[in-house]
Design a protein around this motif. Structure first.
Motif, PDB file in Angstrom:
ATOM      1  N   PRO A  14       0.685  -1.167  -0.145  1.00 57.93           N
ATOM      2  CA  PRO A  14       0.533   0.131   0.084  1.00 57.93           C
ATOM      3  C   PRO A  14       0.846   0.923  -0.207  1.00 57.93           C
ATOM      4  CG  PRO A  14      -0.526  -1.254   2.068  1.00 57.93           C
ATOM      5  CD  PRO A  14      -0.157  -2.097   1.226  1.00 57.93           C
ATOM      6  N   GLY A  15       0.426   2.197  -0.542  1.00 58.56           N
ATOM      7  CA  GLY A  15       0.998   3.316  -0.952  1.00 58.56           C
ATOM      8  C   GLY A  15       2.174   2.663  -2.598  1.00 58.56           C
ATOM      9  N   LYS A  86      -3.357   1.396  -3.149  1.00 54.65           N
ATOM     10  CA  LYS A  86      -4.570   1.272  -2.303  1.00 54.65           C
ATOM     11  C   LYS A  86      -4.578  -0.284  -2.199  1.00 54.65           C
ATOM     12  CE  LYS A  86      -6.770   5.092  -2.084  1.00 54.65           C
ATOM     13  NZ  LYS A  86      -8.330   6.215  -2.232  1.00 54.65           N
ATOM     14  N   PRO A  87      -5.074  -0.929  -1.041  1.00 47.99           N
ATOM     15  CA  PRO A  87      -5.572  -2.815  -1.578  1.00 47.99           C
ATOM     16  C   PRO A  87      -6.649  -3.082  -2.689  1.00 47.99           C
ATOM     17  CG  PRO A  87      -5.424  -1.733   0.962  1.00 47.99           C
ATOM     18  CD  PRO A  87      -5.075  -1.007   0.375  1.00 47.99           C
ATOM     19  N   GLU A  88      -7.931  -2.370  -2.338  1.00 45.04           N
ATOM     20  CA  GLU A  88      -9.220  -1.943  -3.021  1.00 45.04           C
ATOM     21  C   GLU A  88      -8.715  -1.381  -4.667  1.00 45.04           C
ATOM     22  OE1 GLU A  88      -9.056  -0.092  -0.131  1.00 45.04           O
ATOM     23  OE2 GLU A  88      -9.240   1.868  -0.770  1.00 45.04           O
ATOM     24  N   ASP A  89      -7.424  -1.719  -5.006  1.00 45.90           N
ATOM     25  CA  ASP A  89      -7.157  -1.157  -6.272  1.00 45.90           C
ATOM     26  C   ASP A  89      -6.366  -3.064  -6.950  1.00 45.90           C
ATOM     27  OD1 ASP A  89      -5.017   1.856  -5.529  1.00 45.90           O
ATOM     28  OD2 ASP A  89      -7.215   1.830  -6.777  1.00 45.90           O
ATOM     29  N   THR A  90      -5.980  -3.803  -6.074  1.00 47.82           N
ATOM     30  CA  THR A  90      -6.021  -5.100  -6.159  1.00 47.82           C
ATOM     31  C   THR A  90      -6.618  -5.768  -7.488  1.00 47.82           C
ATOM     32  OG1 THR A  90      -5.249  -6.073  -4.125  1.00 47.82           O
ATOM     33  CG2 THR A  90      -5.915  -7.318  -5.659  1.00 47.82           C
ATOM     34  N   GLY A 106      -4.697  -9.250 -19.966  1.00 45.54           N
ATOM     35  CA  GLY A 106      -4.448  -9.081 -18.575  1.00 45.54           C
ATOM     36  C   GLY A 106      -3.547  -9.052 -17.418  1.00 45.54           C
ATOM     37  N   THR A 107      -3.506  -8.181 -16.683  1.00 45.53           N
ATOM     38  CA  THR A 107      -1.859  -8.336 -15.519  1.00 45.53           C
ATOM     39  C   THR A 107      -2.557  -8.064 -14.131  1.00 45.53           C
ATOM     40  OG1 THR A 107       0.080  -7.364 -15.690  1.00 45.53           O
ATOM     41  CG2 THR A 107      -1.116  -5.899 -16.008  1.00 45.53           C
ATOM     42  N   GLN A 108      -2.177  -9.241 -13.601  1.00 45.94           N
ATOM     43  CA  GLN A 108      -2.819  -8.906 -12.251  1.00 45.94           C
ATOM     44  C   GLN A 108      -1.775  -7.792 -11.340  1.00 45.94           C
ATOM     45  OE1 GLN A 108      -5.171 -11.322  -9.875  1.00 45.94           O
ATOM     46  NE2 GLN A 108      -5.110  -9.896  -8.706  1.00 45.94           N
ATOM     47  N   VAL A 109      -2.407  -7.502 -10.791  1.00 49.50           N
ATOM     48  CA  VAL A 109      -2.232  -6.414  -9.682  1.00 49.50           C
ATOM     49  C   VAL A 109      -3.180  -6.542  -8.532  1.00 49.50           C
ATOM     50  CG1 VAL A 109      -2.456  -3.422  -8.658  1.00 49.50           C
ATOM     51  CG2 VAL A 109      -1.939  -4.272 -11.512  1.00 49.50           C
ATOM     52  N   ILE A 110      -1.752  -6.629  -7.359  1.00 49.44           N
ATOM     53  CA  ILE A 110      -1.948  -7.077  -5.654  1.00 49.44           C
ATOM     54  C   ILE A 110      -1.721  -6.228  -5.150  1.00 49.44           C
ATOM     55  CG2 ILE A 110      -2.274  -9.124  -4.581  1.00 49.44           C
ATOM     56  CD1 ILE A 110      -1.784 -11.518  -6.536  1.00 49.44           C
ATOM     57  N   VAL A 111      -2.075  -5.412  -4.296  1.00 48.04           N
ATOM     58  CA  VAL A 111      -1.667  -4.241  -3.814  1.00 48.04           C
ATOM     59  C   VAL A 111      -1.760  -5.096  -1.557  1.00 48.04           C
ATOM     60  CG1 VAL A 111      -1.884  -1.656  -2.436  1.00 48.04           C
ATOM     61  CG2 VAL A 111      -2.340  -2.448  -4.957  1.00 48.04           C
ATOM     62  N   SER A 112      -1.039  -5.396  -1.043  1.00 45.94           N
ATOM     63  CA  SER A 112      -0.951  -6.099  -0.083  1.00 45.94           C
ATOM     64  C   SER A 112       0.645  -5.580   0.785  1.00 45.94           C
ATOM     65  CB  SER A 112      -1.194  -7.136  -0.321  1.00 45.94           C
ATOM     66  OG  SER A 112      -1.055  -8.028   0.814  1.00 45.94           O
ATOM     67  N   SER A 113       0.183  -5.711   2.315  1.00 46.79           N
ATOM     68  CA  SER A 113       1.578  -5.582   2.865  1.00 46.79           C
ATOM     69  C   SER A 113       1.713  -6.974   3.590  1.00 46.79           C
ATOM     70  CB  SER A 113       0.998  -4.312   3.804  1.00 46.79           C
ATOM     71  OG  SER A 113       0.389  -5.158   4.866  1.00 46.79           O
TER      72      SER A 113
END
Length: 113
Positions: A14-15, A86-90, A106-113
């Motif tokens: 995140p960030g 942000k996590p919700e951009d996952t 498509g390409t996967q984006v995962i926003v997570s700590s």
């Protein structure tokens, strides 16, 4: 036949920031409007941003101020720079040739700590 290949996704905190790329094959790229969309698990695909053939960008409210769409016609490539993720951009992010109606894989984006 237009083919689109996205790249640049991955895991980010995140960030953080990511830049997605979409390489297009076929002729006429510079004359086409291009878009980025995303689909989160269990949700419908939604529009993220569009860049016109003239280079003007338009953004969904939820990414405005955090994302920049751009294009390099010499490379037949459109980009989506994403900041302050942000996590919700996952989601899986898809590129679309709006004029031709064609999609990338498509390409996967995962926003997570």
């Amino acid at each position: 036949q237009v083919q689109l290949v996205e790249s640049g996704g991955g895991l980010v905190q995140p960030g953080g920031s990511l830049t997605l790329s979409c390489a297009a094959s076929g002729s006429g790229f510079s004359r086409n409007n291009m878009g980025w969309y995303r689909q989160a698990p269990g949700k419908q695909r939604e529009w993220v941003a569009t860049i016109t053939s003239g280079g003007f960008g338009y953004y969904a409210e939820f990414v405005k101020g955090r994302c920049t769409i751009s294009r390099d016609n010499a490379k037949n490539t459109v980009y989506l720079q994403m900041n302050s993720l942000k996590p919700e951009d996952t989601a899986v992010y898809y590129c679309k040739n709006i004029n031709m109606g064609s999609w990338g894989q498509g390409t996967q984006v995962i926003v997570s700590s």
